[in-house]
Design a protein around this motif. Structure first.
Motif, PDB file in Angstrom:
ATOM      1  N   LEU A  92       0.632  18.743  39.490  1.00  0.00           N
ATOM      2  CA  LEU A  92      -0.560  17.913  39.411  1.00  0.00           C
ATOM      3  C   LEU A  92      -1.433  18.331  38.229  1.00  0.00           C
ATOM      4  O   LEU A  92      -1.405  19.486  37.795  1.00  0.00           O
ATOM      5  CB  LEU A  92      -1.379  18.052  40.698  1.00  0.00           C
ATOM      6  N   ASP A  93      -2.234  17.388  37.731  1.00  0.00           N
ATOM      7  CA  ASP A  93      -3.236  17.758  36.733  1.00  0.00           C
ATOM      8  C   ASP A  93      -4.289  18.624  37.432  1.00  0.00           C
ATOM      9  O   ASP A  93      -4.387  18.636  38.668  1.00  0.00           O
ATOM     10  CB  ASP A  93      -3.869  16.505  36.134  1.00  0.00           C
ATOM     11  N   PRO A  94      -5.115  19.376  36.683  1.00  0.00           N
ATOM     12  CA  PRO A  94      -6.050  20.328  37.305  1.00  0.00           C
ATOM     13  C   PRO A  94      -7.034  19.694  38.278  1.00  0.00           C
ATOM     14  O   PRO A  94      -7.323  20.283  39.327  1.00  0.00           O
ATOM     15  CB  PRO A  94      -6.772  20.947  36.107  1.00  0.00           C
ATOM     16  N   LEU A  95      -7.560  18.511  37.965  1.00  0.00           N
ATOM     17  CA  LEU A  95      -8.524  17.883  38.863  1.00  0.00           C
ATOM     18  C   LEU A  95      -7.859  17.470  40.176  1.00  0.00           C
ATOM     19  O   LEU A  95      -8.422  17.673  41.264  1.00  0.00           O
ATOM     20  CB  LEU A  95      -9.180  16.669  38.202  1.00  0.00           C
ATOM     21  N   SER A  96      -6.661  16.918  40.088  1.00  0.00           N
ATOM     22  CA  SER A  96      -5.931  16.552  41.303  1.00  0.00           C
ATOM     23  C   SER A  96      -5.616  17.787  42.137  1.00  0.00           C
ATOM     24  O   SER A  96      -5.701  17.761  43.376  1.00  0.00           O
ATOM     25  CB  SER A  96      -4.643  15.805  40.947  1.00  0.00           C
ATOM     26  N   GLU A  97      -5.270  18.872  41.471  1.00  0.00           N
ATOM     27  CA  GLU A  97      -4.997  20.120  42.185  1.00  0.00           C
ATOM     28  C   GLU A  97      -6.260  20.645  42.865  1.00  0.00           C
ATOM     29  O   GLU A  97      -6.205  21.168  43.986  1.00  0.00           O
ATOM     30  CB  GLU A  97      -4.451  21.179  41.224  1.00  0.00           C
ATOM     31  N   LEU A  98      -7.393  20.482  42.207  1.00  0.00           N
ATOM     32  CA  LEU A  98      -8.663  20.895  42.816  1.00  0.00           C
ATOM     33  C   LEU A  98      -8.933  20.100  44.086  1.00  0.00           C
ATOM     34  O   LEU A  98      -9.311  20.665  45.125  1.00  0.00           O
ATOM     35  CB  LEU A  98      -9.809  20.717  41.819  1.00  0.00           C
ATOM     36  N   VAL A  99      -8.745  18.794  44.018  1.00  0.00           N
ATOM     37  CA  VAL A  99      -8.940  17.960  45.207  1.00  0.00           C
ATOM     38  C   VAL A  99      -7.986  18.404  46.320  1.00  0.00           C
ATOM     39  O   VAL A  99      -8.385  18.576  47.476  1.00  0.00           O
ATOM     40  CB  VAL A  99      -8.727  16.468  44.872  1.00  0.00           C
ATOM     41  N   SER A 100      -6.736  18.607  45.974  1.00  0.00           N
ATOM     42  CA  SER A 100      -5.740  19.038  46.948  1.00  0.00           C
ATOM     43  C   SER A 100      -6.131  20.367  47.590  1.00  0.00           C
ATOM     44  O   SER A 100      -6.023  20.549  48.811  1.00  0.00           O
ATOM     45  CB  SER A 100      -4.368  19.163  46.264  1.00  0.00           C
ATOM     46  N   ALA A 101      -6.601  21.297  46.770  1.00  0.00           N
ATOM     47  CA  ALA A 101      -6.993  22.620  47.276  1.00  0.00           C
ATOM     48  C   ALA A 101      -8.195  22.529  48.202  1.00  0.00           C
ATOM     49  O   ALA A 101      -8.260  23.218  49.228  1.00  0.00           O
ATOM     50  CB  ALA A 101      -7.292  23.555  46.106  1.00  0.00           C
ATOM     51  N   LEU A 102      -9.151  21.682  47.869  1.00  0.00           N
ATOM     52  CA  LEU A 102     -10.331  21.514  48.715  1.00  0.00           C
ATOM     53  C   LEU A 102      -9.953  20.932  50.078  1.00  0.00           C
ATOM     54  O   LEU A 102     -10.504  21.320  51.110  1.00  0.00           O
ATOM     55  CB  LEU A 102     -11.358  20.622  48.025  1.00  0.00           C
ATOM     56  N   GLU A 139     -17.630  13.469  31.800  1.00  0.00           N
ATOM     57  CA  GLU A 139     -16.426  12.751  32.227  1.00  0.00           C
ATOM     58  C   GLU A 139     -15.852  13.466  33.435  1.00  0.00           C
ATOM     59  O   GLU A 139     -16.179  14.640  33.692  1.00  0.00           O
ATOM     60  CB  GLU A 139     -15.373  12.704  31.100  1.00  0.00           C
ATOM     61  N   LEU A 140     -14.998  12.789  34.159  1.00  0.00           N
ATOM     62  CA  LEU A 140     -14.395  13.398  35.346  1.00  0.00           C
ATOM     63  C   LEU A 140     -13.014  13.939  34.989  1.00  0.00           C
ATOM     64  O   LEU A 140     -11.979  13.348  35.286  1.00  0.00           O
ATOM     65  CB  LEU A 140     -14.320  12.384  36.485  1.00  0.00           C
ATOM     66  N   SER A 141     -13.027  15.092  34.322  1.00  0.00           N
ATOM     67  CA  SER A 141     -11.794  15.764  33.911  1.00  0.00           C
ATOM     68  C   SER A 141     -12.084  17.248  33.772  1.00  0.00           C
ATOM     69  O   SER A 141     -13.171  17.635  33.322  1.00  0.00           O
ATOM     70  CB  SER A 141     -11.289  15.212  32.579  1.00  0.00           C
ATOM     71  N   ILE A 142     -11.129  18.072  34.155  1.00  0.00           N
ATOM     72  CA  ILE A 142     -11.270  19.512  33.927  1.00  0.00           C
ATOM     73  C   ILE A 142     -10.084  20.051  33.115  1.00  0.00           C
ATOM     74  O   ILE A 142      -9.753  21.228  33.182  1.00  0.00           O
ATOM     75  CB  ILE A 142     -11.446  20.292  35.252  1.00  0.00           C
ATOM     76  N   ASP A 143      -9.477  19.168  32.344  1.00  0.00           N
ATOM     77  CA  ASP A 143      -8.374  19.595  31.482  1.00  0.00           C
ATOM     78  C   ASP A 143      -8.816  20.641  30.462  1.00  0.00           C
ATOM     79  O   ASP A 143      -7.991  21.407  29.965  1.00  0.00           O
ATOM     80  CB  ASP A 143      -7.781  18.395  30.738  1.00  0.00           C
TER      81      ASP A 143
END
Length: 236
Positions: free
Chosen positions: A37-47, A112-116
């Motif tokens: 996953l991209d980092p933001l998606s991984e963050l959502v998944s982790a939360l 923006e909504l990105s943490i890349d």
């Protein structure tokens, strides 16, 4: 400010390496990453995964992705809409509030909504930035960097990993999960790659799931029994 991690003796690091090597032989390293996953998606998944079974948090993540076309849409949705999508999680109501807040705060900070951009920071800088948000601790920051397609050198510690590390004598029994991240990470050889660090987490976690159970661990078939004071004492 995070407390300074204790120094690591050569003997303790050598024990960690021996444990790692035996478990890697048993579970087959290198272990493939379970997703990309991209980092933001991984963050959502982790939360979503906090105090939730993997199957339930995975289902919540997939429902969230199916209901909303983008993370911006999640950010702009009502808390009730988010809660309904992640109902399979524990504390879905609280997680909906927190998730929406974090997505809003990232947008405010970054424009923006990105943490890349975390790819351009050191691991510690990236973790400190992530942990500046309420509800993001050491495990979540490590998961974002290690499990996402950033593939950074960070060590997550889950409950299985933590239990096995205590029983093996890698950390004192009184060490809680959060501080255990820094203590265990300090034991890893500095030359290890991100893959080796990921493998270390995975094999300790797998050992906790398949052998070193919370109740009635199978010490008599443990491949690291000779290195485990808990198992040796238990078997007499």
């Amino acid at each position: 400010m995070r407390s300074k991690t204790p120094s690591v003796t050569p003997e303790l690091q050598q024990k960690l390496i021996q444990i790692h090597d035996r478990l890697c032989e048993a579970y087959g390293c290198p272990i493939p990453y379970f997703h990309s996953l991209d980092p933001l998606s991984e963050l959502v998944s982790a939360l979503l995964s906090h105090r939730t079974k993997n199957a339930d948090s995975d289902r919540a993540f997939k429902r969230l992705k199916a209901k909303f076309s983008t993370w911006e849409a999640v950010r702009d949705a009502s808390e009730k809409e988010i809660e309904d999508a992640i109902a399979s999680c524990t504390w879905a109501d609280q997680k909906a509030i927190r998730l929406k807040q974090i997505l809003q705060q990232i947008t405010e900070q970054r424009g923006e909504l990105s943490i890349d951009f975390l790819a351009d920071l050191s691991v510690e800088e990236a973790r400190n930035w992530l942990e500046s948000f309420p509800g993001i601790g050491r495990k979540t920051s490590a998961a974002v960097l290690a499990f996402s397609n950033l593939r950074r050198r960070a060590l997550p510690v889950d409950s299985h990993h933590h239990r096995v590390a205590i029983r093996l004598g890698l950390i004192p029994e009184t060490t809680a999960v959060a501080p255990a991240h820094d203590v265990l990470e300090a034991q890893l050889p500095s030359e290890w790659t991100a893959q080796q660090v990921y493998d270390n987490h995975e094999v300790l976690m797998l050992h906790g799931q398949r052998c070193c159970f919370y109740r009635n661990p199978n010490c008599d078939r443990c491949v690291v029994l000779s290195l485990c004071p808990y198992g040796q004492a238990r078997l007499g």
